[in-house]
Motif scaffolding. Structure first.
Motif, PDB file in Angstrom:
ATOM      1  N   ALA A 263      -2.946 -71.058  -2.557  1.00  0.00           N
ATOM      2  CA  ALA A 263      -2.065 -70.788  -4.098  1.00  0.00           C
ATOM      3  C   ALA A 263      -2.237 -69.141  -4.637  1.00  0.00           C
ATOM      4  N   PHE A 264      -0.684 -68.945  -5.012  1.00  0.00           N
ATOM      5  CA  PHE A 264      -0.494 -67.786  -5.851  1.00  0.00           C
ATOM      6  C   PHE A 264      -0.958 -67.688  -7.348  1.00  0.00           C
ATOM      7  N   ILE A 265      -1.925 -66.925  -7.551  1.00  0.00           N
ATOM      8  CA  ILE A 265      -2.822 -66.504  -9.013  1.00  0.00           C
ATOM      9  C   ILE A 265      -2.499 -65.784  -9.446  1.00  0.00           C
ATOM     10  N   GLY A 266      -2.554 -66.179 -10.773  1.00  0.00           N
ATOM     11  CA  GLY A 266      -2.082 -64.415 -11.862  1.00  0.00           C
ATOM     12  C   GLY A 266      -0.946 -64.591 -12.488  1.00  0.00           C
ATOM     13  N   THR A 267      -0.670 -63.630 -13.422  1.00  0.00           N
ATOM     14  CA  THR A 267       0.298 -63.846 -13.936  1.00  0.00           C
ATOM     15  C   THR A 267       1.321 -63.038 -13.831  1.00  0.00           C
ATOM     16  N   ASP A 268       1.228 -61.873 -12.557  1.00  0.00           N
ATOM     17  CA  ASP A 268       1.674 -61.191 -11.300  1.00  0.00           C
ATOM     18  C   ASP A 268       1.731 -62.011 -10.510  1.00  0.00           C
ATOM     19  N   ALA A 269       1.661 -62.522  -9.517  1.00  0.00           N
ATOM     20  CA  ALA A 269       1.730 -63.517  -8.470  1.00  0.00           C
ATOM     21  C   ALA A 269       0.884 -62.862  -7.988  1.00  0.00           C
ATOM     22  N   ARG A 270      -0.201 -61.724  -7.173  1.00  0.00           N
ATOM     23  CA  ARG A 270      -0.729 -60.686  -6.320  1.00  0.00           C
ATOM     24  C   ARG A 270      -2.414 -61.316  -6.385  1.00  0.00           C
ATOM     25  N   ARG A 271      -2.526 -62.261  -6.700  1.00  0.00           N
ATOM     26  CA  ARG A 271      -3.839 -63.086  -6.077  1.00  0.00           C
ATOM     27  C   ARG A 271      -3.805 -63.977  -5.536  1.00  0.00           C
ATOM     28  N   MET A 272      -4.969 -64.397  -4.610  1.00  0.00           N
ATOM     29  CA  MET A 272      -4.231 -66.032  -4.173  1.00  0.00           C
ATOM     30  C   MET A 272      -5.228 -66.908  -3.999  1.00  0.00           C
ATOM     31  N   LEU A 273      -5.298 -67.891  -3.774  1.00  0.00           N
ATOM     32  CA  LEU A 273      -6.613 -69.169  -4.401  1.00  0.00           C
ATOM     33  C   LEU A 273      -6.594 -69.766  -3.136  1.00  0.00           C
ATOM     34  N   VAL A 274      -7.425 -70.527  -2.511  1.00  0.00           N
ATOM     35  CA  VAL A 274      -7.737 -71.410  -1.377  1.00  0.00           C
ATOM     36  C   VAL A 274      -8.500 -72.575  -1.750  1.00  0.00           C
ATOM     37  N   THR A 275      -7.864 -74.080  -1.297  1.00  0.00           N
ATOM     38  CA  THR A 275      -8.851 -74.958  -1.910  1.00  0.00           C
ATOM     39  C   THR A 275      -9.768 -75.012   0.028  1.00  0.00           C
ATOM     40  N   SER A 276     -10.400 -75.726   0.196  1.00  0.00           N
ATOM     41  CA  SER A 276     -11.192 -76.125   1.483  1.00  0.00           C
ATOM     42  C   SER A 276     -11.874 -77.728   1.259  1.00  0.00           C
ATOM     43  N   ALA A 277     -11.900 -78.009   2.115  1.00  0.00           N
ATOM     44  CA  ALA A 277     -13.609 -79.211   2.368  1.00  0.00           C
ATOM     45  C   ALA A 277     -14.460 -79.091   3.219  1.00  0.00           C
ATOM     46  N   ALA A 278     -15.801 -80.225   2.507  1.00  0.00           N
ATOM     47  CA  ALA A 278     -16.753 -80.693   2.872  1.00  0.00           C
ATOM     48  C   ALA A 278     -16.891 -81.762   3.788  1.00  0.00           C
ATOM     49  N   VAL A 279     -15.594 -82.553   3.786  1.00  0.00           N
ATOM     50  CA  VAL A 279     -15.394 -84.211   4.767  1.00  0.00           C
ATOM     51  C   VAL A 279     -15.411 -84.454   6.363  1.00  0.00           C
ATOM     52  N   GLY A 280     -16.573 -84.695   6.518  1.00  0.00           N
ATOM     53  CA  GLY A 280     -16.896 -85.197   7.847  1.00  0.00           C
ATOM     54  C   GLY A 280     -17.657 -84.113   8.429  1.00  0.00           C
ATOM     55  N   LEU A 281     -17.884 -83.343   7.646  1.00  0.00           N
ATOM     56  CA  LEU A 281     -18.767 -82.269   8.483  1.00  0.00           C
ATOM     57  C   LEU A 281     -19.612 -82.660   8.435  1.00  0.00           C
ATOM     58  N   GLU A 282     -21.307 -82.522   9.814  1.00  0.00           N
ATOM     59  CA  GLU A 282     -22.342 -83.396   9.764  1.00  0.00           C
ATOM     60  C   GLU A 282     -23.133 -81.873   9.608  1.00  0.00           C
ATOM     61  N   GLU A 283     -24.309 -82.371   9.079  1.00  0.00           N
ATOM     62  CA  GLU A 283     -25.227 -81.121   7.857  1.00  0.00           C
ATOM     63  C   GLU A 283     -25.085 -80.150   8.945  1.00  0.00           C
ATOM     64  N   ASP A 284     -25.492 -80.265  10.212  1.00  0.00           N
ATOM     65  CA  ASP A 284     -26.183 -78.926  11.380  1.00  0.00           C
ATOM     66  C   ASP A 284     -24.385 -78.275  11.269  1.00  0.00           C
ATOM     67  N   VAL A 285     -24.078 -77.923  10.657  1.00  0.00           N
ATOM     68  CA  VAL A 285     -22.646 -76.945  11.066  1.00  0.00           C
ATOM     69  C   VAL A 285     -22.174 -77.094   9.713  1.00  0.00           C
ATOM     70  N   GLN A 286     -22.364 -77.632   8.383  1.00  0.00           N
ATOM     71  CA  GLN A 286     -22.317 -77.214   7.773  1.00  0.00           C
ATOM     72  C   GLN A 286     -22.425 -75.483   7.385  1.00  0.00           C
ATOM     73  N   THR A 287     -21.622 -74.825   6.740  1.00  0.00           N
ATOM     74  CA  THR A 287     -22.057 -73.308   6.244  1.00  0.00           C
ATOM     75  C   THR A 287     -22.369 -73.106   5.363  1.00  0.00           C
ATOM     76  N   GLY A 288     -22.427 -74.096   3.843  1.00  0.00           N
ATOM     77  CA  GLY A 288     -23.218 -73.117   2.819  1.00  0.00           C
ATOM     78  C   GLY A 288     -21.494 -72.711   2.009  1.00  0.00           C
ATOM     79  N   THR A 289     -21.180 -72.666   1.891  1.00  0.00           N
ATOM     80  CA  THR A 289     -19.416 -72.078   1.403  1.00  0.00           C
ATOM     81  C   THR A 289     -18.730 -73.529   2.315  1.00  0.00           C
ATOM     82  N   ASP A 290     -18.274 -74.182   2.449  1.00  0.00           N
ATOM     83  CA  ASP A 290     -17.748 -75.637   2.871  1.00  0.00           C
ATOM     84  C   ASP A 290     -16.824 -76.111   1.618  1.00  0.00           C
ATOM     85  N   GLY A 291     -15.633 -76.707   1.001  1.00  0.00           N
ATOM     86  CA  GLY A 291     -15.486 -77.805   0.143  1.00  0.00           C
ATOM     87  C   GLY A 291     -15.672 -77.036  -1.333  1.00  0.00           C
ATOM     88  N   GLY A 292     -15.898 -75.110  -0.711  1.00  0.00           N
ATOM     89  CA  GLY A 292     -15.540 -74.044  -1.548  1.00  0.00           C
ATOM     90  C   GLY A 292     -14.208 -73.983  -2.224  1.00  0.00           C
TER      91      GLY A 292
END
Length: 290
Positions: A242-271
């Motif tokens: 999504a574009f963020i900011g009153t001037d729309a010059r930044r981008m926000l991105v969502t993510s998901a941790a669902v379905g990822l096994e613990e041994d492959v998670q990065t620690g930032t999944d779902g951030g």
């Protein structure tokens, strides 16, 4: 993680989705669908608030300074900004306990495109609907995972994906109401690193920025469907930009941790991540209701 890209908040969403921005209050909103939560991040004081919901929801549209519209597993609900109270606007598949809401976006005319899917991504269980000033109609049936709903800046072209098929569709629209005027055609099928198209947004020039689930990136495609830029994101399952900011010059991105096994998670999944946009974005229009 580079200085230009930062994790917005120290949270991990099971299924982060539906980011959007209210320029009047300088606030970003997004959902954790599976945990039935709505997040509110105010940039003015860098404060994060979590709202528990009575049902799963996946998308939000601004109506005015006092009201929002939530797309939920039961349909469209009006949410009062001051106290979070909810009231039904229009039921959508409320009787079908096997489906839920997924991707959605407001057309420049003020109409709402809304995609449903099976809770377990059952084949062809979903549909894409068009809501306009109290009237709901079905646009496309038999969609497994509807995503990438977005529109050209003038509203003359609509896009959507079936993530399960790994293809983005293109369709010409009536700019007055966001309804298709001909049949959809396959538009994009080639994605880097086998990423699957998830949520998407268009910029001020009509380029399409698509979250590539499974590829740790957002891809920028021109209006002819050619990939011209990729943005790496430190999460495997990137879900929506999504574009963020009153001037729309930044981008926000969502993510998901669902379905990822613990041994492959990065620690930032779902951030949820924030970075300077590589191009001029645009602010999403308000939803028009009766």
């Amino acid at each position: 993680m580079s200085e230009a890209l930062r994790r917005l908040a120290d949270i991990s969403c099971l299924l982060g989705e539906g980011p959007t921005y209210d320029r009047y209050s300088d606030t970003a909103w997004w959902f954790d669908i599976l945990n039935k939560q709505l997040f509110e991040y105010r940039f003015g004081d860098d404060s994060l608030k979590k709202h528990e919901l009575p049902f799963a929801a996946s998308a939000l549209a601004r109506i005015d300074e006092k009201r929002q519209c939530l797309f939920t597993e039961q349909g469209l609900y009006i949410r009062q900004c001051d106290d979070g109270s909810l009231s039904l606007l229009h039921a959508i598949e409320a009787e079908n306990k096997h489906t839920r809401s997924n991707d959605a976006r407001v057309h420049p005319s003020g109409a709402f495109w809304l995609g449903t899917m099976g809770w377990n991504a059952e084949k062809e269980a979903g549909s894409i609907y068009h809501y306009n000033r109290g009237e709901l109609q079905t646009l496309f049936k038999g969609v497994t995972i509807p995503n990438a709903i977005c529109f050209s800046p003038d509203g003359s072209v609509g896009y959507y994906a079936d993530t399960a098929l790994q293809q983005v569709m293109r369709v010409n629209l009536d700019v007055a109401n966001g309804l298709p005027i001909d049949e959809p055609e396959i538009f994009i099928t080639d994605f880097p690193e086998n990423g699957a198209p998830d949520g998407a947004v268009t910029d001020a020039y009509g380029n399409i920025w698509i979250a590539l689930w499974g590829a740790s990136m957002v891809g920028g495609y021109d209006p002819q469907g050619h990939l011209f830029q990729t943005i790496s994101v430190p999460a495997q399952q990137v879900s929506c930009p999504a574009f963020i900011g009153t001037d729309a010059r930044r981008m926000l991105v969502t993510s998901a941790a669902v379905g990822l096994e613990e041994d492959v998670q990065t620690g930032t999944d779902g951030g949820v991540f924030l970075f300077d946009a590589p191009i001029q974005g645009k602010i999403e229009p308000d939803l028009v209701v009766l």
